[in-house]
Enzyme design. Structure first.
Site, PDB file in Angstrom:
ATOM      1  N   PHE A  57       0.858  -1.186   0.000  1.00  0.00           N
ATOM      2  CA  PHE A  57       0.000   0.000   0.000  1.00  0.00           C
ATOM      3  C   PHE A  57       0.893   1.234   0.000  1.00  0.00           C
ATOM      4  O   PHE A  57       1.631   1.482   0.944  1.00  0.00           O
ATOM      5  CB  PHE A  57      -0.954   0.069   1.198  1.00  0.00           C
ATOM      6  CG  PHE A  57      -1.856   1.273   1.092  1.00  0.00           C
ATOM      7  CD1 PHE A  57      -3.014   1.221   0.331  1.00  0.00           C
ATOM      8  CD2 PHE A  57      -1.514   2.479   1.688  1.00  0.00           C
ATOM      9  CE1 PHE A  57      -3.828   2.347   0.178  1.00  0.00           C
ATOM     10  CE2 PHE A  57      -2.314   3.610   1.538  1.00  0.00           C
ATOM     11  CZ  PHE A  57      -3.475   3.533   0.788  1.00  0.00           C
ATOM     12  N   ASP A  94       9.183   3.100   2.216  1.00  0.00           N
ATOM     13  CA  ASP A  94       7.982   3.886   2.490  1.00  0.00           C
ATOM     14  C   ASP A  94       7.703   3.781   3.990  1.00  0.00           C
ATOM     15  O   ASP A  94       7.130   2.801   4.461  1.00  0.00           O
ATOM     16  CB  ASP A  94       6.809   3.355   1.669  1.00  0.00           C
ATOM     17  CG  ASP A  94       5.518   4.153   1.913  1.00  0.00           C
ATOM     18  OD1 ASP A  94       5.477   4.918   2.898  1.00  0.00           O
ATOM     19  OD2 ASP A  94       4.571   3.989   1.126  1.00  0.00           O
ATOM     20  N   LYS A 143       2.066  11.438   7.004  1.00  0.00           N
ATOM     21  CA  LYS A 143       1.206  11.199   8.164  1.00  0.00           C
ATOM     22  C   LYS A 143       1.656  11.975   9.422  1.00  0.00           C
ATOM     23  O   LYS A 143       1.396  13.154   9.523  1.00  0.00           O
ATOM     24  CB  LYS A 143       1.076   9.694   8.413  1.00  0.00           C
ATOM     25  CG  LYS A 143       0.314   9.012   7.252  1.00  0.00           C
ATOM     26  CD  LYS A 143      -0.266   7.671   7.599  1.00  0.00           C
ATOM     27  CE  LYS A 143      -1.309   7.275   6.558  1.00  0.00           C
ATOM     28  NZ  LYS A 143      -0.880   6.210   5.659  1.00  0.00           N
TER      29      LYS A 143
HETATM   30  C1  LIG Z   1      -1.059   6.246   4.182  1.00  0.00           C
HETATM   31  C2  LIG Z   1       0.043   5.701   3.406  1.00  0.00           C
HETATM   32  C3  LIG Z   1       0.403   6.248   2.150  1.00  0.00           C
HETATM   33  C4  LIG Z   1      -0.394   7.333   1.468  1.00  0.00           C
HETATM   34  O1  LIG Z   1      -0.494   8.508   2.215  1.00  0.00           O
HETATM   35  P1  LIG Z   1      -1.660   9.557   1.860  1.00  0.00           P
HETATM   36  O2  LIG Z   1      -1.324  10.752   2.709  1.00  0.00           O
HETATM   37  O3  LIG Z   1      -2.961   8.920   2.224  1.00  0.00           O
HETATM   38  O4  LIG Z   1      -1.567   9.850   0.407  1.00  0.00           O
HETATM   39  C5  LIG Z   1       1.503   5.718   1.507  1.00  0.00           C
HETATM   40  N1  LIG Z   1       2.204   4.707   2.036  1.00  0.00           N
HETATM   41  C6  LIG Z   1       1.891   4.152   3.216  1.00  0.00           C
HETATM   42  C7  LIG Z   1       2.733   3.043   3.774  1.00  0.00           C
HETATM   43  C8  LIG Z   1       0.793   4.617   3.933  1.00  0.00           C
HETATM   44  O5  LIG Z   1       0.459   4.047   5.098  1.00  0.00           O
END
Ligand SMILES: *Cc1c(COP(=O)(O)O)cnc(C)c1O
Length: 404
Positions: free
Chosen positions: A142, A227, A256
């Site tokens: 994700f 990520d 985040k």
């Molecule tokens: C939430 C998340 C994203 C995307 O972030 P958004 O601010 O919703 O675009 C990307 N990678 C990971 C691992 C995430 O948990």
């Protein structure tokens, strides 16, 4: 005039695109680990907006920084310098040990920016023929919701009927270093991966995996892009989840909790080479690096460190994990976690995880199901021992019921 819960829910359903299926609670206030609904019922937040409010709801110091900056200057665009960007760069580079920083807004934008940057690096530094760059990603990843990203998702709901998609991605199983080795070609520019797969249900790779990944990437001149949008900034009990593995990524993505939940702030952090390929006019964002975002992020990083939240996540996470593992319930298939990134996977026969989340709501806990049978637990990092014990009692009560 106070609208009822059903009014809010009905109005959302009438006007809103139905791209979410929220639990039936309408929140209006938050403080620390707690949130309150419109009827003043209190809940322990065990989702933290998917780890965006690691610092707790409405942290007073982040709030003060935001209000103060909002009175002074909010947006200049990058056509001009502003007096918050340079200190933000210095502080995030010092905190994470990075050389270069690219500020963006959402997490998905940070991922997209990293993809653009590693491709450019591949053509201009590694010498990959133009248009041939390959990026390796993992099944069940994700990384966000933009078109570029959903194109390499393996979740049918995420992809179906959104194509055609961009080429240049190869998908391998998560946690399998031999698969990475086999997938690397001379045109591979990067391996993009989550240290722990969050949305997939808090999937922790086998120990030693990332050591091998690091070695393979180094040996093949492939950029390792971690990520850490969900795992970073203390969630797993370390500043970055890579520290559990004793490795360093070439490119790290944060988002985040970089704003403590006040504002969308994300960043690409890299060695000199990757972000060094971007020249004026080649990439940008109107809001990226704006003074309000920078001031908020600076405060969000400061309180995380000054208030010992990362150490607290390690301590309380261990207590929470032990407590969950002590619950004897035949509904539970597996309990997983690192720091305060936890999950309870239910036996398929126990019924849908959502039913358990709704029952938890009745006991004053908000948690979110993921993938049908998993309850994800990720409270703010300011949680105390008393809160953890309070929550464990309630989890035990609900998990020993059977909703099948
Ligand atoms: C939430 C998340 C994203 C995307 O972030 P958004 O601010 O919703 O675009 C990307 N990678 C990971 C691992 C995430 O948990």
């Amino acid at each position: 005039m106070s609208a009822s819960v059903t009014d809010f829910v009905a109005t959302e359903a009438r006007f809103g695109a139905h791209n979410y299926e929220p639990i039936g609670v309408v929140l209006s206030r938050g403080e620390g680990v707690w949130v309150w609904d419109t009827e003043d019922n209190r809940y322990l937040d065990c989702l933290s907006a998917y780890s965006a409010v690691n610092q707790g709801h409405c942290h007073p110091k982040i709030l003060a920084a935001m209000v103060e900056q909002a009175h002074r200057l909010t947006l200049t665009s990058r056509a001009f310098h502003n007096d918050q960007l340079a200190p933000f760069y210095e502080e995030i580079a010092a905190l994470t040990g990075s050389h270069k920083v690219l500020p963006m807004n959402s997490g998905a934008e940070a991922v997209e920016s990293a993809i653009k940057s590693v491709r450019k690096w591949g053509y201009e530094v590694k010498g990959v023929p133009d248009g041939q760059a390959e990026i390796i990603v993992c099944a069940n990843n994700f990384h966000g919701r933009t078109l570029g990203i959903v194109g390499f998702s393996t979740d049918p709901g995420t992809r179906t009927h959104f194509g055609p998609f961009a080429p240049g991605f190869r998908i391998i199983p998560f946690g399998d270093a031999a698969a990475l080795e086999a997938a690397i070609t001379p045109n591979t520019v990067a391996f993009l991966v989550e240290p722990i797969q969050g949305e997939a249900g808090v999937i922790i790779p086998p120990s030693g995996y990332f050591t091998e990944v690091r070695e393979l990437c180094t040996a093949n001149n492939v950029m390792l892009v971690l990520d850490e949008i969900q795992t970073g900034l203390g969630r797993t009990g370390k500043l970055l989840a890579e520290q559990h593995e004793g490795i360093e990524a070439d490119v790290t993505l944060l988002g985040k909790a970089l704003s403590g939940g006040f504002y969308p702030v994300s960043a690409v952090l890299s060695n000199n080479d990757v972000l060094g390929t971007l020249r004026p006019g080649q990439h940008g964002s109107t809001f990226g690096g704006n003074p309000l975002a920078c001031a908020v992020a600076r405060a969000a990083m400061r309180v995380l460190v000054d208030e010992g939240m990362i150490e607290n996540a390690a301590r309380q996470g261990a207590r929470f994990l032990d407590g969950l593992r002590d619950i004897r319930a035949n509904t539970i298939r597996e309990v997983r976690g690192r720091g305060l990134m936890l999950a309870v996977e239910l036996h398929p026969e126990a019924g849908r995880a959502r039913r358990y989340c709704e029952a938890l709501q009745g006991k004053g806990i908000l948690a979110k199901d993921t993938h049908e049978h998993t309850i994800r637990i990720a409270p703010p990092l300011v949680i105390t021992t008393d809160h953890v014990d309070w929550a464990l009692e309630r989890f035990a009560a609900i998990l020993t019921q059977d909703f099948s």
